[in-house]
Design a protein around this motif. Structure first.
Motif, PDB file in Angstrom:
ATOM      1  N   UNK A 223      45.577  33.981  46.028  1.00  0.00           N
ATOM      2  CA  UNK A 223      44.440  34.607  46.706  1.00  0.00           C
ATOM      3  C   UNK A 223      44.859  35.613  47.772  1.00  0.00           C
ATOM      4  N   UNK A 224      46.102  35.555  48.224  1.00  0.00           N
ATOM      5  CA  UNK A 224      46.511  36.375  49.368  1.00  0.00           C
ATOM      6  C   UNK A 224      46.615  37.859  49.007  1.00  0.00           C
ATOM      7  N   UNK A 286      42.970  27.866  40.994  1.00  0.00           N
ATOM      8  CA  UNK A 286      44.078  28.828  41.046  1.00  0.00           C
ATOM      9  C   UNK A 286      43.752  30.071  40.224  1.00  0.00           C
ATOM     10  N   UNK A 287      43.156  29.871  39.049  1.00  0.00           N
ATOM     11  CA  UNK A 287      42.799  31.014  38.205  1.00  0.00           C
ATOM     12  C   UNK A 287      41.585  31.755  38.764  1.00  0.00           C
ATOM     13  N   UNK A 288      40.721  31.052  39.487  1.00  0.00           N
ATOM     14  CA  UNK A 288      39.599  31.736  40.134  1.00  0.00           C
ATOM     15  C   UNK A 288      40.084  32.679  41.235  1.00  0.00           C
ATOM     16  N   UNK A 315      33.306  33.762  32.823  1.00  0.00           N
ATOM     17  CA  UNK A 315      33.850  34.238  34.099  1.00  0.00           C
ATOM     18  C   UNK A 315      33.953  35.767  34.124  1.00  0.00           C
ATOM     19  N   UNK A 316      34.079  36.373  32.956  1.00  0.00           N
ATOM     20  CA  UNK A 316      34.361  37.808  32.889  1.00  0.00           C
ATOM     21  C   UNK A 316      33.103  38.663  32.877  1.00  0.00           C
ATOM     22  N   UNK A 472      34.113  35.959  44.614  1.00  0.00           N
ATOM     23  CA  UNK A 472      33.343  34.946  45.326  1.00  0.00           C
ATOM     24  C   UNK A 472      32.790  33.932  44.348  1.00  0.00           C
ATOM     25  N   UNK A 473      32.633  32.661  44.771  1.00  0.00           N
ATOM     26  CA  UNK A 473      32.163  31.616  43.863  1.00  0.00           C
ATOM     27  C   UNK A 473      30.815  31.921  43.245  1.00  0.00           C
TER      28      UNK A 473
END
Length: 508
Positions: A223-224, A286-288, A315-316, A472-473
Motif C-alpha cells: 500500500x505504501x 494484500x491484493x486490495x 474488483x476490476x 478505497x474499500x
C-alpha cells in the motif's frame, strides 16, 4: 680620536643591553611556564580505571562473591546482588516495595516469552555489572526481549543501534517483527524503509526470505506510495503471486520463482477467483492494496490477471470505468492533466514505477502501459534525470493532440551499501510539469553523494484523479461497504458525468 672610541664602545653597550633584555624575557617566560605547571598540577584529572569494572564483573558476577539475592529463571540459578539488579526498574520495585521478595533472598522469575533464553539472561544480568556490553547480532532479538522485560532503557537503545546497523536481507523482517512486538519505533521505521527499497529489487529472487513476510507487513508494503516498484505495478502483482504461493507451500523449495510456481494458480480447475476461496481469503487485503487501475493499462497485464484468476473480476469494474472515463475526458480536452492535487490524493492515486541504473551512463527508457496519450521518455545521464514528451507523427501509439499536457511527478533516488541499506537518498517534492510536444524538462540533479548502482522510484499522475480513490474499500466492493454507500458512489459518478455533458454542450 674620541669619535672613534665612541663608535667602538657603542656596540659593546648595545650587546650589554640586549643581554639584559634576553634575561628579562627568559625570566618572563619562566614565570609563564611555572604558572602553567601550577595550573596543570592544581587541576584534578579524571582517569578511568579499566580494571575496576572488570574486577567487579569477574568477582561479583562470574564468581558470584558476596551474593545477597538468588535469581531462578528458565531452570538456571544466578547468585547476584540487589544493589546492581536495582538498576532495573523491574527489580527496583520488587526490592523496595511491599512485595514479598523485598524481605527475601530468593526470586523466581516466570519467563513466558519464548525469545528470552538462558544466554540472553546471562548477557543482560552481566551488563548490570559492566560499563559496556558486547552484543552479538545473532542474539540481539533475545537480548532486546530480555532488556524489555527488565525495563532497561539504555540497553534497549544499544540493541536498537545494533539492529539498525545490521539490517540486511536475512534480518530485516525478523528485526521488524521484534520492533513491533517490543515497541522500538526507530528499528520499526528503519527496517520498514529497508524493505520498501529492497522488496522488489531483491526478495523476488530469494524465496526463503520472502516467505518470512507476514500478511500484515506485506499489506503495508504494497500500500505504501514510497515502495520502490521495479518496472511497473505488474512486477508487484507477480511478487505477490509468488509470495502467496510460498505461504501456501511452507515446506516447498525456496530457490526461485520456477515455471511451476508461476502457473500454480492459472492451472487450477475452479472458475472461482482464488481470493474468493477459503484458502485465498486471508490474502485478500494484500491484493486490495494493489493499484488496480495501474494494472489495467496494458493488454499483457490484463491477460495475466485473467489467466491467473486470482483477483475477482468484479474488483476490476470500477477501475476500468474510471480509466475509460479519464480517457474520454482527455480526448475531448476536458482534462489537460492534474491540477492542484494535494499530496495525500497524489500519493493514493499515482502510478508507481522504477528501475535500477547499474552504472554511470546515458540511458533512455519508457515504462509500458497506456498513459492517456502521453508517451513519456525518461533520460538519465551521469548528473541528471529528465523527462521528454515524445510526440512523433510516425509513432503508432495513440497520442494526445493537446498542445500542452500537464502531469505531476515525484522522483526518489537511492544508493545502497553492501548490506543494501540506504547510503544516500534523494527525493524531490511533487512537481507539476507542463510539456509541449517533444519538449523536455529536468526532474532532478543527482547529489554528489549518490553512487552507482542507483535505484530510481517514480510516482506519477497523468490525469486528474477520481473523487474516490480507486483503492478505497467502497469502490472495490469491500464487505464493509453497505448498499447505501454503494448507491452514494454511483450517484456521485452520475453527477460528475452530468456536469461533463453540460460543459460539452456549452463548448459546442
Amino acid at each position: 680620536m674620541g669619535n672613534v672610541v665612541n663608535k667602538v664602545t657603542h656596540p659593546i653597550q648595545a650587546m650589554r643591553g640586549k643581554k639584559r633584555k634576553r634575561e628579562d624575557e627568559d625570566s618572563d617566560s619562566n614565570e609563564e611556564i611555572n604558572d602553567l605547571l601550577d595550573k596543570s598540577l592544581a587541576t584534578p584529572k579524571r582517569k578511568k580505571l579499566i580494571s575496576t569494572a572488570k574486577y567487579i564483573y569477574q568477582a561479583l558476577f562470574k564468581e558470584e562473591r558476596n551474593s545477597d539475592i538468588t535469581v531462578h529463571a528458565l531452570g538456571k540459578v544466578w547468585h547476584l546482588h540487589k544493589v546492581y539488579l536495582s538498576q532495573s526498574p523491574y527489580f527496583a520495585s520488587m526490592f523496595n516495595g511491599s512485595w514479598r521478595e523485598a524481605e527475601e533472598d530468593y526470586v523466581h522469575i516466570e519467563i513466558i516469552d519464548p525469545k528470552i533464553t538462558i544466554e540472553s539472561l546471562y548477557s543482560v544480568f552481566g551488563s548490570l555489572y559492566m560499563d559496556e556490553v558486547v552484543l552479538e547480532p545473532r542474539e540481539i532479538v533475545s537480548i532486546l526481549a530480555t532488556a524489555t522485560l527488565f525495563q532497561l532503557d539504555s540497553l534497549i537503545d544499544r540493541c536498537a543501534e545494533v539492529m539498525i546497523e545490521t539490517s540486511n536481507a536475512e534480518t530485516a523482517v525478523k528485526y521488524y517483527e521484534a520492533a513491533c512486538e517490543y515497541g522500538v519505533k526507530s528499528v520499526k521505521q528503519s527496517t520498514f524503509n529497508w524493505l520498501l527499497v529492497n522488496l522488489l529489487s531483491l526478495y523476488y529472487k530469494t524465496g526463503k526470505w520472502l516467505r518470512l513476510i507476514s500478511i500484515e507487513l506485506m499489506e503495508l508494503l504494497v500500500a505504501s506510495p514510497d515502495l520502490y516498484v521495479m518496472q511497473t505495478e505488474l512486477s508487484l502483482y507477480t511478487l505477490l503471486r509468488y509470495w502467496m504461493y510460498l505461504k501456501l507451500h511452507p515446506g516447498g523449495e525456496e530457490v526461485g520463482a520456477s515455471e511451476e510456481k508461476l502457473q500454480y494458480f492459472s492451472n487450477r480447475q475452479s472458475s472461482v477467483a482464488f481470493l474468493n476461496t477459503p484458502k485465498g481469503k486471508p490474502y485478500e487485503k494484500c491484493f486490495r492494496a494493489l493499484r488496480l487501475n495501474n494494472l489495467l493499462n496494458h493488454h499483457v497485464d490484463i491477460r495475466v490477471l485473467r489467466q491467473d484468476n486470482i483477483i475477482p473480476v468484479e474488483w476490476m469494474h470500477e477501475p476500468l470505468f474510471q480509466q475509460w472515463n479519464s480517457m474520454l475526458l482527455v480526448d475531448q480536452t476536458l482534462d489537460k492533466g492534474p491540477k492542484d492535487v494535494d499530496e495525500k490524493l497524489f500519493l493514493e492515486s499515482c502510478i508507481r514505477c522504477g528501475r535500477t541504473l547499474p552504472e554511470s551512463e546515458y540511458l533512455k527508457w519508457r515504462w509500458t502501459g497506456f498513459n492517456f496519450g502521453l508517451d513519456l521518455i525518461l533520460i538519465s545521464d551521469t548528473k541528471t534525470l529528465r523527462v521528454k514528451r515524445h510526440h512523433r507523427t510516425e509513432n503508432e501509439r495513440l497520442l494526445s493532440l493537446q498542445v500542452k499536457r500537464q502531469f505531476q511527478i515525484r522522483v526518489s533516488v537511492a544508493s545502497l551499501n553492501d548490506l543494501r541499506q540506504i547510503k544516500h537518498q534523494q527525493t524531490t517534492p511533487i512537481q507539476s510539469v507542463s510539456l509541449d510536444k517533444n519538449e523536455e524538462a529536468m526532474l532532478i540533479m543527482f547529489d554528489k553523494e549518490l553512487t552507482y548502482p542507483l535505484l530510481i522510484s517514480v510516482n506519477m499522475l497523468v490525469v486528474s484523479p477520481p473523487r474516490t480513490s480507486p483503492n478505497s474499500p467502497a469502490v472495490q466492493g469491500s464487505p464493509t461497504a453497505g448498499p447505501s454507500s454503494s448507491r452514494h458512489t454511483h450517484r456521485d459518478e452520475e453527477e460528475s458525468l452530468d456536469a461533463v455533458g453540460a460543459d460539452i454542450a456549452v463548448s459546442s
